[in-house]
Design an enzyme around this catalytic site. Structure first.
Site, PDB file in Angstrom:
ATOM      1  N   TYR A  11      16.796 -40.431  -2.830  1.00  0.00           N
ATOM      2  CA  TYR A  11      16.391 -39.883  -1.267  1.00  0.00           C
ATOM      3  C   TYR A  11      15.584 -38.953  -1.189  1.00  0.00           C
ATOM      4  O   TYR A  11      14.763 -38.746  -0.076  1.00  0.00           O
ATOM      5  CB  TYR A  11      17.791 -39.841  -0.730  1.00  0.00           C
ATOM      6  CG  TYR A  11      18.620 -40.924  -0.374  1.00  0.00           C
ATOM      7  CD1 TYR A  11      18.595 -41.654   0.870  1.00  0.00           C
ATOM      8  CD2 TYR A  11      19.462 -41.383  -1.382  1.00  0.00           C
ATOM      9  CE1 TYR A  11      19.160 -42.595   1.011  1.00  0.00           C
ATOM     10  CE2 TYR A  11      20.358 -42.496  -1.240  1.00  0.00           C
ATOM     11  CZ  TYR A  11      20.017 -43.213   0.314  1.00  0.00           C
ATOM     12  OH  TYR A  11      20.917 -44.250   0.022  1.00  0.00           O
ATOM     13  N   GLU A 157      14.488 -28.844  -1.793  1.00  0.00           N
ATOM     14  CA  GLU A 157      14.100 -29.551  -0.575  1.00  0.00           C
ATOM     15  C   GLU A 157      14.960 -29.428   0.438  1.00  0.00           C
ATOM     16  O   GLU A 157      16.490 -29.524   0.397  1.00  0.00           O
ATOM     17  CB  GLU A 157      14.061 -31.127  -1.146  1.00  0.00           C
ATOM     18  CG  GLU A 157      13.581 -32.180  -0.115  1.00  0.00           C
ATOM     19  CD  GLU A 157      12.280 -31.492   0.595  1.00  0.00           C
ATOM     20  OE1 GLU A 157      11.256 -31.499  -0.154  1.00  0.00           O
ATOM     21  OE2 GLU A 157      12.271 -31.354   1.805  1.00  0.00           O
ATOM     22  N   PHE A 158      14.458 -29.480   1.682  1.00  0.00           N
ATOM     23  CA  PHE A 158      15.255 -29.015   2.729  1.00  0.00           C
ATOM     24  C   PHE A 158      15.367 -30.049   3.815  1.00  0.00           C
ATOM     25  O   PHE A 158      15.862 -29.872   4.977  1.00  0.00           O
ATOM     26  CB  PHE A 158      14.671 -27.744   3.488  1.00  0.00           C
ATOM     27  CG  PHE A 158      15.348 -26.557   2.801  1.00  0.00           C
ATOM     28  CD1 PHE A 158      16.259 -25.904   2.818  1.00  0.00           C
ATOM     29  CD2 PHE A 158      14.006 -26.070   1.954  1.00  0.00           C
ATOM     30  CE1 PHE A 158      16.628 -24.766   1.988  1.00  0.00           C
ATOM     31  CE2 PHE A 158      14.404 -24.706   1.402  1.00  0.00           C
ATOM     32  CZ  PHE A 158      15.631 -24.112   1.314  1.00  0.00           C
ATOM     33  N   LEU A 159      14.851 -31.156   3.320  1.00  0.00           N
ATOM     34  CA  LEU A 159      14.728 -32.467   4.273  1.00  0.00           C
ATOM     35  C   LEU A 159      16.097 -32.825   4.724  1.00  0.00           C
ATOM     36  O   LEU A 159      16.922 -32.908   3.932  1.00  0.00           O
ATOM     37  CB  LEU A 159      13.809 -33.621   3.720  1.00  0.00           C
ATOM     38  CG  LEU A 159      14.513 -34.624   2.517  1.00  0.00           C
ATOM     39  CD1 LEU A 159      15.500 -35.432   2.955  1.00  0.00           C
ATOM     40  CD2 LEU A 159      13.504 -35.077   2.029  1.00  0.00           C
ATOM     41  N   LYS A 216      18.891 -22.235  -1.467  1.00  0.00           N
ATOM     42  CA  LYS A 216      19.256 -23.783  -0.746  1.00  0.00           C
ATOM     43  C   LYS A 216      20.639 -23.937  -1.101  1.00  0.00           C
ATOM     44  O   LYS A 216      21.270 -24.727  -0.155  1.00  0.00           O
ATOM     45  CB  LYS A 216      18.748 -24.874  -2.281  1.00  0.00           C
ATOM     46  CG  LYS A 216      19.043 -26.110  -1.910  1.00  0.00           C
ATOM     47  CD  LYS A 216      18.563 -26.934  -0.656  1.00  0.00           C
ATOM     48  CE  LYS A 216      19.165 -28.307  -0.480  1.00  0.00           C
ATOM     49  NZ  LYS A 216      18.959 -28.707   0.599  1.00  0.00           N
ATOM     50  N   ALA A 218      22.839 -21.810  -0.273  1.00  0.00           N
ATOM     51  CA  ALA A 218      23.461 -20.828   0.745  1.00  0.00           C
ATOM     52  C   ALA A 218      22.827 -21.532   2.051  1.00  0.00           C
ATOM     53  O   ALA A 218      23.880 -21.486   3.039  1.00  0.00           O
ATOM     54  CB  ALA A 218      22.478 -19.513   0.973  1.00  0.00           C
ATOM     55  N   ALA A 219      21.799 -22.295   2.202  1.00  0.00           N
ATOM     56  CA  ALA A 219      21.380 -23.019   3.516  1.00  0.00           C
ATOM     57  C   ALA A 219      22.500 -24.102   3.629  1.00  0.00           C
ATOM     58  O   ALA A 219      23.105 -24.011   4.797  1.00  0.00           O
ATOM     59  CB  ALA A 219      19.940 -23.333   3.245  1.00  0.00           C
ATOM     60  N   CYS A 272      25.127 -33.779  -0.195  1.00  0.00           N
ATOM     61  CA  CYS A 272      24.800 -32.445  -0.562  1.00  0.00           C
ATOM     62  C   CYS A 272      25.904 -31.371  -0.343  1.00  0.00           C
ATOM     63  O   CYS A 272      26.157 -30.418  -0.936  1.00  0.00           O
ATOM     64  CB  CYS A 272      23.433 -32.072   0.199  1.00  0.00           C
ATOM     65  SG  CYS A 272      22.190 -32.855  -0.722  1.00  0.00           S
TER      66      CYS A 272
END
Ligand code: NAI
Length: 481
Positions: A11, A157-159, A216, A218-219, A272
Site C-alpha cells: 500500500y 510515509e504519511f499518506l 512517524k 508520534a503522528a 498502522c
C-alpha cells in the site's frame, strides 16, 4: 540516470514509487517484492490495491520508468537509492509479543541489500519502524559491506489510504532524517532533490534519524488519540442526550483544536494506528517510562471499548439476543475508498455478533468474499504477515456468514443493519424499500454516522447512531453489559 529500487510493493511502496516515477521522468524506479501474485497484479489491468487515481498514474509510467518485478536482487544491486517499505507487524511470539514491532522482514531485506550490493547506496527506511532501527540496520549493512558505503535515511510515509495519490501529490510535509555527518547530509540532499521535483522546499523537513523515526510514531499516536477522545465523548453524549456531531463542531472551530479527525465512529482501524501505538508503548516501557506507556495504551483501550460497546448496543437493543437473526453488515473495509481490511473494526464487531450466534450477510463494494472469510478466521496480528506465513485454510465454510455483492441482497429479510464503513452508497440507499423488505421491528446501527436519522425514524426504523440522542426504544437498554 538515477536508479531507485523499492523493496515491498504494498500500500505504501506501490503508490509512493508510482508518484516518484510520474514526477521524475528521468529517474528509473523499480518496485520489487517476494510475493509474485502481487507483482503480477501490479503488471496487470487489475492493480492489487484500490486507490482513487492510482490506475492513471501507473498506466502513464509503467514500462516507461516504472517497473514491477520479483527480481529483487538484480534491482537492488543496480540501484543508487533503495527504499525499504516492507511490513513491520506486531510481534506475535517471544520478547515483546503483542507490542513490539517484528523486524524480521526488515532485517532480511537489509541482509539481502548487503549481500548483493556492488556499489555505494543510500538506504531509505520507508516502513514505520521503532526508534533507533536505523542504527541496527546500519550495523547489519556495515558489518557485511565489502568496502561499499551505505548511508541510511529515515523517510517515513504519511499518506492516508483512500487519499494516497492526493496526499502524495500534495503532502503536508515530507520528512527526511539522516545522520549529522557530511555523508548523512549529502544523502539527505540527494533524496530531497527527488521530492523537490514537485514538493516545495519549505515542506521538506530535514531532521536527525531518531527524530524522523519517532515523528512517524508520534503522528499516528496523536491522530488515533483524537479519534479515541471523540469516541469517549460519544459514550457520554449517548448517556446525557448531547449530540457528538454538535460537540465536535463546537470544539473543532477552536483554531487550537481544529476540525479534522473529530468524527465519532465505531472505532479506528487500518494497518498502522494500533500497531504503531503498541510499538510506542513498548519503547516507552523499555525506556523505563511506564506512565507514558500507560497514557498511550489508553488510546487503544478506548478503541476496543468503542467496538465492544457497539456490539452490546446491537445485542441489547434486539431483545438481548441476536441468535439466529440475520444481521446485514454494510461495509467491511476500515474506511471508504479502500479495499484494505487490516484491523478494520468490522472484524471485531462481526466476531462479537457471531459469538452471539447471529447470521451475518456482509456487503462491501471493494472487499472480496475470500478476504472477509479469511479475516474472520484469523487470529489477532496474523493479518500483517505475508500470505505464506498465514493460516493455510482460513476459509473453512462458515454457515453463519454469507458475503454478497449487492447491498439490497444483504438487507433482504434482515432483522438489523450494521453500517461499518462510510461508503457513499450507504447514504443513498432507498431506505423505504429496505425497510419494507426487513423483519420488524427493523433496527439500524450506524457505526459511521452516515444516515439521516430523522428520515429513517420517520420510515419506521429504530436507529442507533454513535454519540447521538438515543431512540426512545434504546433509552433503557444498557450500553455496555
Ligand atoms: P504491505 O503489507 O501492503 O506491503 C509490504 C510488502 O513487503 C508485501 O507485499 C511483502 O510481500 C513485501 N515484503 C516483505 N518482506 C520482503 C522482502 N524481504 N523482500 C521483498 N518484499 C518483501 O504493507 P504497507 O501497508 O505497504 O506498509 C509498509 C510499511 O509502511 C509498514 O511499516 C507500515 O507501517 C508503513 N506505513 C503504512 C501506511 C499505510 O497506510 N498502509 C502509511 C504509512 C506507513
Amino acid at each position: 540516470m538515477v536508479k531507485i529500487c523499492c523493496i515491498g510493493a504494498g500500500y505504501v511502496g506501490g503508490p509512493t514509487m508510482a508518484v516518484i516515477a510520474l514526477k521524475c521522468p528521468e529517474v528509473e524506479v523499480a518496485v520489487v517484492d517476494i510475493a509474485a501474485p502481487r507483482i503480477n497484479a501490479w503488471n496487470s489491468e487489475h492493480l492489487p490495491i484500490y486507490e482513487p487515481g492510482l490506475d492513471d498514474v501507473v498506466k502513464e509510467c509503467r514500462g516507461r520508468n516504472l517497473f514491477f518485478s520479483t527480481d529483487v536482487e538484480k534491482h537492488v544491486a543496480e540501484a543508487d537509492i533503495v527504499f525499504v517499505s516492507v511490513n513491520t507487524p506486531t510481534k506475535t511470539q517471544g520478547l515483546g509479543a503483542g507490542k513490539a514491532a517484528d523486524l524480521t522482514y526488515w532485517e532480511s531485506a537489509a541482509r539481502m541489500i548487503a549481500d548483493v550490493s556492488k556499489s555505494d547506496k543510500i538506504v531509505v527506511e520507508k516502513s514505520t519502524v521503532p526508534v533507533k532501527t536505523a542504527e541496527a540496520i546500519e550495523r547489519i549493512l556495515t558489518h557485511n559491506r565489502k568496502g561499499i558505503n551505505f548511508t541510511i535515511l529515515s523517510n517515513p510515509e504519511f499518506l492516508a489510504e483512500g487519499t494516497a495519490i492526493k496526499d502524495l501529490f500534495n503532502p503536508d510535509r515530507v520528512l527526511i532524517g539522516g545522520r549529522e555527518t557530511p555523508e548523512g547530509q549529502k544523502a539527505i540532499h540527494t533524496l530531497r532533490d527527488v521530492y523537490a521535483h514537485w514538493v516545495p522546499l519549505d515542506r521538506i523537513i530535514c531532521t536527525n534519524l531518531w527524530s524522523a523515526e519517532l515523528s512517524k510514531l508520534a503522528a499516528n499516536a496523536f491522530l488515533a488519540q483524537r479519534i479515541s477522545s471523540v469516541n469517549a465523548m460519544s459514550a457520554l453524549c449517548e448517556a446525557t442526550g448531547a449530540d457528538v456531531a454538535q460537540v465536535s463542531h463546537a470544539i473543532g472551530t477552536d483554531s487550537r483544536i481544529g476540525p479534522k479527525f473529530l468524527n465519532a465512529s465505531v472505532g479506528f482501524g487500518g494497518s498502522c494506528f494500533q500497531k504503531d501505538i503498541l510499538n510506542l508503548v513498548y519503547i516507552c516501557e523499555c525506556n523505563g517510562l511506564p506512565e507514558v506507556a500507560n497514557y498511550w495504551k489508553q488510546v487503544i483501550k478506548v478503541n476496543d471499548y468503542q467496538k465492544a460497546r457497539f456490539v452490546n448496543r446491537v445485542v441489547s437493543s434486539m431483545f438481548n439476543t441476536v441468535s439466529g437473526k440475520k444481521i446485514a453488515v454494510l461495509g467491511f473495509a476500515f474506511k471508504k475508498d479502500t479495499g484494505d481490511t487490516r484491523e478494520t473494526p468490522a472484524i471485531d464487531v462481526c466476531k462479537g455478533l457471531l459469538g452471539d450466534k447471529a447470521k451475518l450477510s456482509i456487503y462491501d463494494p471493494q472487499v472480496s468474499e475470500e478476504q472477509i472469510l479469511k479475516d474472520l478466521a484469523m487470529k489477532k496480528f496474523d493479518w500483517d504477515h505475508p500470505a505464506h506465513l498465514q493460516p493455510t485454510s482460513p476459509t473453512t465454510s462458515n454457515k453463519q456468514v454469507s458475503v454478497v455483492w449487492d447491498a439490497y441482497e444483504a438487507l433482504k429479510d434482515a432483522h438489523g443493519i450494521c453500517i461499518m464503513t462510510e461508503w457513499d452508497e450507504f447514504k443513498n440507499l432507498d431506505y423505504k424499500r429496505v425497510f419494507d423488505n426487513m423483519q420488524k421491528p427493523a433496527f439500524l446501527f450506524d457505526g459511521r454516522n452516515v444516515v439521516d436519522v430523522k428520515k429513517l425514524r420517520e420510515i419506521g426504523f429504530i436507529v442507533f447512531s454513535i454519540g447521538k440522542p438515543l431512540d426512545a426504544w434504546l433509552k433503557d437498554m444498557p450500553a455496555v453489559a
